[in-house]
Design an enzyme around this catalytic site. Structure first.
Site, PDB file in Angstrom:
ATOM      1  CE  LYS A  81      -4.124   0.398   2.216  1.00 37.34           C
ATOM      2  NZ  LYS A  81      -5.265   0.233   1.321  1.00 37.34           N
TER       3      LYS A  81
HETATM    4  N1  PPE Z   1      -7.312  -3.212  -3.055  1.00 39.75           N
HETATM    5  C1  PPE Z   1      -6.957  -1.931  -2.907  1.00 39.75           C
HETATM    6  C2  PPE Z   1      -6.334  -1.225  -4.052  1.00 39.75           C
HETATM    7  C3  PPE Z   1      -7.174  -1.305  -1.691  1.00 39.75           C
HETATM    8  O1  PPE Z   1      -6.821  -0.038  -1.524  1.00 39.75           O
HETATM    9  C4  PPE Z   1      -7.792  -2.011  -0.626  1.00 39.75           C
HETATM   10  C5  PPE Z   1      -8.049  -1.336   0.682  1.00 39.75           C
HETATM   11  C6  PPE Z   1      -8.144  -3.359  -0.838  1.00 39.75           C
HETATM   12  C7  PPE Z   1      -7.881  -3.930  -2.071  1.00 39.75           C
HETATM   13  C8  PPE Z   1      -8.717  -4.213   0.252  1.00 39.75           C
HETATM   14  O2  PPE Z   1      -7.743  -4.499   1.217  1.00 39.75           O
HETATM   15  P1  PPE Z   1      -8.116  -4.804   2.736  1.00 39.75           P
HETATM   16  O3  PPE Z   1      -8.589  -3.524   3.324  1.00 39.75           O
HETATM   17  O4  PPE Z   1      -6.841  -5.286   3.338  1.00 39.75           O
HETATM   18  O5  PPE Z   1      -9.166  -5.830   2.716  1.00 39.75           O
HETATM   19  N2  PPE Z   1      -8.508  -0.002   0.546  1.00 39.75           N
HETATM   20  C9  PPE Z   1      -8.622   0.907   1.667  1.00 39.75           C
HETATM   21  C10 PPE Z   1      -9.380   2.164   1.286  1.00 39.75           C
HETATM   22  C11 PPE Z   1      -8.690   3.042   0.355  1.00 39.75           C
HETATM   23  C12 PPE Z   1      -9.110   4.457   0.583  1.00 39.75           C
HETATM   24  O6  PPE Z   1      -8.382   5.130   1.308  1.00 39.75           O
HETATM   25  O7  PPE Z   1     -10.153   4.867   0.057  1.00 39.75           O
HETATM   26  C13 PPE Z   1      -9.435   0.323   2.804  1.00 39.75           C
HETATM   27  O8  PPE Z   1     -10.387  -0.416   2.555  1.00 39.75           O
HETATM   28  O9  PPE Z   1      -9.143   0.694   3.943  1.00 39.75           O
END
Ligand code: PPE
Length: 304
Positions: A157
């Site tokens: 990230k």
């Molecule tokens: N793909 C991307 C590109 C991504 O940014 C996230 C989280 C995910 C998949 C899902 O990952 P996880 O949260 O570990 O299940 N995206 C964050 C939000 C981005 C934003 O700031 O808007 C989040 O869900 O916190």
């Protein structure tokens, strides 16, 4: 957004309005930072952060990938996140740790810059709207491809990576959709602008593998585990755009988005245009897990 009281800045609790940086911080110019998005939920045993240690471990992996010397240990950041939730008197909230290159030099060698870490938390409702959670959202395949692993580290990230997501999201909204699905450089499905993607075909749940250039999502892992343990067949598979059109159900997962059904892709209804039974089950299981109602998954909850 709804302001809270304090933001943790390298060990100090700074009042929200005073948590500022200089305009010449390196990260502001080049996106040289890494971050996390974490949610805390109210449970019967009080506020608990969902998979906090796993998120902070990913922050460390992201920092390593982009050679950002993160001086705070996993344990220190885990305690700091809990302190931020407590000191802000928050129950359910979103937690945003960010480590970035600060002041030192402007230029592409950040070695002389200080490294800063902050943790903010605030109340944040449904990322793609309450209506989206209930009835599903409308998405389009983006004209922008997801950043390739030959140019970035998609499993990390990194803040700079998100210009790619911003372009996809802006295009989707400007053309009348709720969210964008990005293909990777090979033309296979990767993920949403800020969510992982799943589809269901004849009762089997499919989601692209990490090699499709996705973020190694913690919600993705949680939902795969919960559905598999519930007796559903879950597989990683390279997916094409056509696989999404042919699916009976499609949904997104993410910390912010939780489990959000997709009801339409590129103006084609998904299934009969209503969230399907496996999507509903994934939503139920996930909500139960994050609020402490799945006993076998209580180790995912870290109480503040
Ligand atoms: N793909 C991307 C590109 C991504 O940014 C996230 C989280 C995910 C998949 C899902 O990952 P996880 O949260 O570990 O299940 N995206 C964050 C939000 C981005 C934003 O700031 O808007 C989040 O869900 O916190």
């Amino acid at each position: 957004m709804e302001a809270s009281k304090f933001i943790w800045m390298d060990g100090d609790m700074v009042p929200w309005d005073q948590a500022t940086v200089h305009v010449l911080v390196n990260a502001l110019h080049y996106g040289s930072g890494v971050f996390e998005g974490i949610r805390a939920y109210e449970t019967d045993q009080g506020t608990a952060v969902f998979r906090l240690t796993d998120h902070i471990r990913r922050l460390h992996r992201s920092a390593k990938a982009y050679r950002i010397p993160l001086e705070w240990s996993v344990d220190e950041l885990v305690s700091a996140c809990k302190q931020v939730v407590r000191d802000n008197d928050l129950e359910a909230c979103y937690i945003r740790p960010l480590t970035f290159y600060g002041l030192g030099s402007v230029g592409l060698n950040p070695a002389g810059c200080e490294v800063k870490t902050i943790i903010a938390a605030w109340r944040w409702g449904a990322y793609l709207g309450e209506e989206g959670v209930r009835n599903g959202i409308r998405v389009r395949v983006s004209s922008w491809r997801r950043i390739p692993s030959t140019s970035f580290v998609p499993t990390a990230k990194g803040t700079g990576q998100y210009l790619n997501s911003i372009m996809a999201k802006q295009e989707a909204l400007a053309t009348g959709y709720d969210e964008a699905i990005m293909l990777n450089a090979d033309g296979n499905v990767s993920e949403g602008s800020g969510e992982n993607i799943f589809c269901v075909r004849e009762g089997v749940v499919l989601t692209p593998p990490l090699a499709s250039g996705i973020l190694d999502g913690i919600t993705r892992h949680s939902v795969m585990t919960l559905l598999a343990e519930d007796g559903v067949e879950v597989r990683e598979a390279v997916l094409t755009r056509g696989d999404l059109y042919a699916a009976d159900e499609v949904f997104l997962t993410g910390t912010a988005a939780e489990v959000t059904p997709i009801r339409e892709i590129d103006d084609r209804p998904v299934g009969d245009g209503k969230p399907g039974p496996i999507t509903r089950r994934a939503q139920e299981l996930y909500q139960a897990a994050v609020t402490g109602r799945v006993p076998s998954k209580n180790h995912w909850l870290e109480h503040v």
